[in-house]
Each structure stands twice: as C-alpha cells, then as structure tokens.
Design an enzyme around this catalytic site. Structure first.
Site, PDB file in Angstrom:
ATOM      1  N   THR A  14       0.835  -1.214   0.000  1.00 24.50           N
ATOM      2  CA  THR A  14       0.000   0.000   0.000  1.00 24.50           C
ATOM      3  C   THR A  14       0.867   1.261   0.000  1.00 24.50           C
ATOM      4  O   THR A  14       0.647   2.172  -0.807  1.00 24.50           O
ATOM      5  CB  THR A  14      -0.901   0.011   1.264  1.00 24.50           C
ATOM      6  OG1 THR A  14      -1.549  -1.251   1.348  1.00 24.50           O
ATOM      7  CG2 THR A  14      -1.935   1.100   1.205  1.00 24.50           C
ATOM      8  N   VAL A  15       1.846   1.322   0.897  1.00 27.48           N
ATOM      9  CA  VAL A  15       2.682   2.526   0.986  1.00 27.48           C
ATOM     10  C   VAL A  15       3.796   2.470  -0.063  1.00 27.48           C
ATOM     11  O   VAL A  15       4.055   3.453  -0.768  1.00 27.48           O
ATOM     12  CB  VAL A  15       3.280   2.670   2.409  1.00 27.48           C
ATOM     13  CG1 VAL A  15       4.144   3.917   2.498  1.00 27.48           C
ATOM     14  CG2 VAL A  15       2.169   2.723   3.458  1.00 27.48           C
ATOM     15  N   VAL A 133       4.798   6.906  12.566  1.00 31.02           N
ATOM     16  CA  VAL A 133       3.878   7.418  13.593  1.00 31.02           C
ATOM     17  C   VAL A 133       2.871   8.369  12.962  1.00 31.02           C
ATOM     18  O   VAL A 133       3.251   9.397  12.401  1.00 31.02           O
ATOM     19  CB  VAL A 133       4.633   8.192  14.708  1.00 31.02           C
ATOM     20  CG1 VAL A 133       3.678   8.583  15.825  1.00 31.02           C
ATOM     21  CG2 VAL A 133       5.781   7.378  15.256  1.00 31.02           C
ATOM     22  N   GLY A 135       0.935   8.511  10.301  1.00 35.74           N
ATOM     23  CA  GLY A 135       0.835   8.756   8.850  1.00 35.74           C
ATOM     24  C   GLY A 135       1.453  10.070   8.409  1.00 35.74           C
ATOM     25  O   GLY A 135       2.659  10.287   8.565  1.00 35.74           O
ATOM     26  N   ILE A 137       1.102  13.087   9.553  1.00 31.20           N
ATOM     27  CA  ILE A 137       1.336  14.154  10.554  1.00 31.20           C
ATOM     28  C   ILE A 137       2.821  14.151  10.950  1.00 31.20           C
ATOM     29  O   ILE A 137       3.359  13.102  11.315  1.00 31.20           O
ATOM     30  CB  ILE A 137       0.480  13.935  11.820  1.00 31.20           C
ATOM     31  CG1 ILE A 137      -0.980  13.690  11.450  1.00 31.20           C
ATOM     32  CG2 ILE A 137       0.597  15.113  12.760  1.00 31.20           C
ATOM     33  CD1 ILE A 137      -1.846  13.287  12.627  1.00 31.20           C
ATOM     34  N   GLY A 187      -7.980   0.115   3.894  1.00 29.74           N
ATOM     35  CA  GLY A 187      -6.517   0.020   3.961  1.00 29.74           C
ATOM     36  C   GLY A 187      -5.931   0.632   5.223  1.00 29.74           C
ATOM     37  O   GLY A 187      -4.736   0.897   5.285  1.00 29.74           O
ATOM     38  N   LYS A 205       3.385   2.988  18.463  1.00 30.49           N
ATOM     39  CA  LYS A 205       3.558   4.413  18.128  1.00 30.49           C
ATOM     40  C   LYS A 205       3.896   5.214  19.384  1.00 30.49           C
ATOM     41  O   LYS A 205       4.718   6.130  19.349  1.00 30.49           O
ATOM     42  CB  LYS A 205       2.287   4.948  17.468  1.00 30.49           C
ATOM     43  CG  LYS A 205       2.032   4.337  16.090  1.00 30.49           C
ATOM     44  CD  LYS A 205       0.634   4.674  15.620  1.00 30.49           C
ATOM     45  CE  LYS A 205       0.296   4.025  14.296  1.00 30.49           C
ATOM     46  NZ  LYS A 205      -1.144   3.985  14.022  1.00 30.49           N
TER      47      LYS A 205
HETATM   48  N1  HSE Z   1      -3.216   0.377  11.334  1.00 29.49           N
HETATM   49  C1  HSE Z   1      -2.802   1.729  11.534  1.00 29.49           C
HETATM   50  C2  HSE Z   1      -3.985   2.538  12.011  1.00 29.49           C
HETATM   51  C3  HSE Z   1      -2.222   2.271  10.269  1.00 29.49           C
HETATM   52  O1  HSE Z   1      -5.110   2.041  11.942  1.00 29.49           O
HETATM   53  O2  HSE Z   1      -3.813   3.657  12.456  1.00 29.49           O
HETATM   54  C4  HSE Z   1      -1.414   3.514  10.428  1.00 29.49           C
HETATM   55  O3  HSE Z   1      -0.344   3.350  11.287  1.00 29.49           O
END
Ligand code: HSE
Length: 376
Positions: A14-15, A133, A135, A137, A187, A205
């Site tokens: 995905t990333v 951590v 996404g 941000i 996703g 995180k």
């Molecule tokens: N599985 C994580 C979430 C993805 O739902 O926040 C992003 O780290």
C-alpha cells in the site's frame, strides 16, 4: 547536480507502491527540492505476479531484498516491508553497510529502535521514520527536531485509525465486525488487525513518541495497553447519553522517576479534540515547557498519506547528501537511557459509576500525577 544517489526500495504494498510511483512521476520536483539526482536501482517484492503501478519499470523488480541492501551502488534503502522478521535483518544489514535508511516500520522501531538507532549512529547513517507514527502528521520531526531545544512534558492522543473508525462506526449503529471489515477495506488496518484492536499498534507508536519526546529507550512491550475488543455497542450508546465518546487514547508523561505510558479506551467529553476524531484521523496534544500546548492533527493512515511522510524523509536524506555534509551526528541515539521505570498512565484517572471499566480522560490528570511523582 554533483552525483546520483542510488535508491533501493524494499516492499511495494500500500505505501511502497505509492512511494515508488511518486519517485518515478515526480522525479523533477523531488530532485529540484533535494538538489541531487537519484536513481531507483531495484524494488524488492515478494510476489512477481502481483499487479503493480504501471509507472514502475518491471525490470527493477526482484525477490532478492538482500542483494539490494548489499549493492554498493545503493546509498539509500527505503524499507516498507513491515513486520519484525525480514525487515529487522534487512534494516540492520543496510545500516551495518552504512546505507541510509528510511522506514515506516513502527513494529520494528518500537521493539528494536534503540539498538538500530545506536547502530545507525555508529555508522554515520541516517535512520528516519516519519511514516511510522501517525501517517502524514509530522510527529517525529516535531518531537525530535522542532522541539529539540525545549523540554517535552507529555504527549497524548488518538493514534490508531482502525480503532477510531470502528468506534465511530459503532456510534452510528454498526457492529464491531462490520466496522472492522470496513477499516480493512479502506486500507487502514494492519495485515493482522489484531494488532490494531488490541492496542498494540498504538503502543508501538507511543513507544516511538516516548523515545523522541524523552530521549529514553522506551520499547513497546513495556507499555500497558488495553484494546477495544471488549467495547460493546451498549457502552458506546451509554457513553453518548452521558455526553461522552469512547476513544482509544495513548498517553505518556515524564516524571523524575521514569515515565507513565499507557494505551486504553477512555471516556472523552464530546467537543474535546479526541472525541471529534473519525476514520483514519489522528490527533496529538503535546505539552512542552516553553512551547506550551501544541495540537497535531491529520491523516494518520492510508497509502498516500504515509507515502507523503516517507518521501519527506527521502528528500531530507537526499538534501543532506547533496550538501555533502556529514549526516548529523546522532549522539542522542547513544544517550537513550535503557533502564528506567515505565508505569501505567491511567491508574489514577476518575471512573464513572455507569461505565466503570473506562478511565475518564482529563487533560491535566496525568500531568498532576506526574508533578506529584516529581515531588515525591
Ligand atoms: N493500522 C494503523 C492505524 C495504520 O489504523 O492507524 C497507520 O499506522
């Protein structure tokens, strides 16, 4: 332009697919911003038959990730394999060979970060992980760089989009199972969503947040966590009747004796920032001695949002190489103190008779307790 930096990409999910596509399509702007040319030398994938973005040159694909890391023409390794088995070996190998590494792998850094950071420092390599951590941000930069001249007192927030999606969908009447299936379709959820719903993803995180905020070698297994699997529709509805919402809250605070850190579903007042989250949105409240209270909010999951953070790190590494400066000496990595106490954060929070399983989130509760500990 003085040189060409060789880039190796490990993982094209995905990333990774987003990162690879943008490194190809946006080369001109990335090179202009970096001040250096780069060449993607190879992309490691597991399944050669799987569909990939059309922009990617299929000749770059290989199943041999180790060969990429070992290739002396690869200066920068972007690790987006995830997990702690293959990825741990590959990142360690890359750093050992003095490659610079950009990763979004929170599982790896939350469990082995202090060791890998020390290895990177000893080789003069960059190890950047903004994508690990929250996404898009810029939490890592804010805590590790922007506030590096301040003293961070506490960080608390809602940092798992899957749990927020599930809890907010349950507020609309959805079942837990349907809401989880939807988060998977979008996703947000991890390959193994039990990491999300058990609070482990948020604990990972939070460990990274604590490492950055407090310069301590906090690893995730030491952080107490309660997931959302026991949250019922009845709890969610009852909370709403009381003007509250249930959110998975992650919080950490430094005291003179160690740190408090915990992840748990908590009751949050309607109207509070944490309650207002929905879907993959994350929000973090940071308190620093001089900067005061800061709020970070935005897309915490999803391919393009996380790729944005990864590419920001890539540009930073390229710029450093373009400037032909030595990479910043990360003495702080060596300074991460391994031995300290990690206590539960929510122990002293108020409870409500109607929903006694959940702590009530109070912005100042942990801070007051922290002060009490400092005094004690
Ligand atoms: N599985 C994580 C979430 C993805 O739902 O926040 C992003 O780290």
């Amino acid at each position: 332009m003085k040189m060409t930096v060789g880039v190796g990409l490990l993982g094209c999910g995905t990333v990774g697919a987003n990162v690879a596509d943008r490194l190809h399509r946006e080369r001109e702007v990335i090179e202009r911003r970096s001040g250096v040319r780069y060449e993607v030398r190879a992309v490691a994938i597991r399944d050669l038959a799987k569909a990939r973005p059309e922009s990617l040159d299929r000749r770059l694909f290989t199943r041999d990730a180790r060969a990429i890391v070992d290739d002396p023409n690869v200066d920068l390794v972007i690790e987006l394999v995830g997990g702690t088995t293959d990825a741990a070996e590959l990142v360690e190998r890359a750093l050992d060979r003095a490659r610079h590494v950009v990763t979004a792998n929170k599982d790896l850094l939350a469990t082995q970060g202090p060791r890998l950071m020390a290895l990177a420092a000893s080789r003069g390599s960059a190890l950047r992980f903004e994508g690990a951590v929250a996404g898009a941000i810029p939490v890592v930069r804010t805590l590790g760089e922007a506030l590096a001249g301040d003293e961070i007192l506490s960080v608390a927030g809602v940092i798992n989009g899957t749990c927020t999606s599930i809890l907010s969908a349950m507020e609309q009447g959805s079942t837990f199972a349907d809401a989880l299936a939807r988060a998977q379709q979008l996703g947000y959820a991890e390959a193994d969503p039990s990491n999300d719903v058990s609070g482990t993803d948020a604990a990972h995180k939070l460990a990274l947040v604590a490492q950055l905020a407090f310069d301590l070698g906090v690893i995730s297994p030491r952080i107490a966590r309660t997931g959302i699997v026991r949250v019922t529709q009845r709890d969610v509805a009852r909370a709403r009747m009381l003007g509250l919402r249930i959110r998975l809250v992650a919080a950490t605070l430094r005291t003179s004796e160690g740190i408090l850190a915990e992840v748990a579903p908590a009751l949050v007042r309607e109207g509070h920032d944490f309650a207002a989250t929905s879907g993959a949105e994350n929000v973090l409240h940071v308190r620093a001695r001089d900067a005061g209270a800061l709020v970070l909010r935005g897309a915490g999951a999803g391919g393009p949002a996380t790729a944005s953070a990864v590419l920001g790190d890539v540009v930073t590494v390229l710029r450093t190489l373009a400037d032909r400066r030595d990479l910043p000496a990360r003495g702080r990595a060596h300074a991460l103190a391994p031995a300290f106490a990690v206590g539960p954060f929510f122990e002293g929070n108020a409870r409500m008779a109607e929903l006694p399983e959940y702590p009530v989130w109070e912005e100042s509760a942990g801070i007051v307790r922290g002060r009490a500990l400092v005094k004690a």
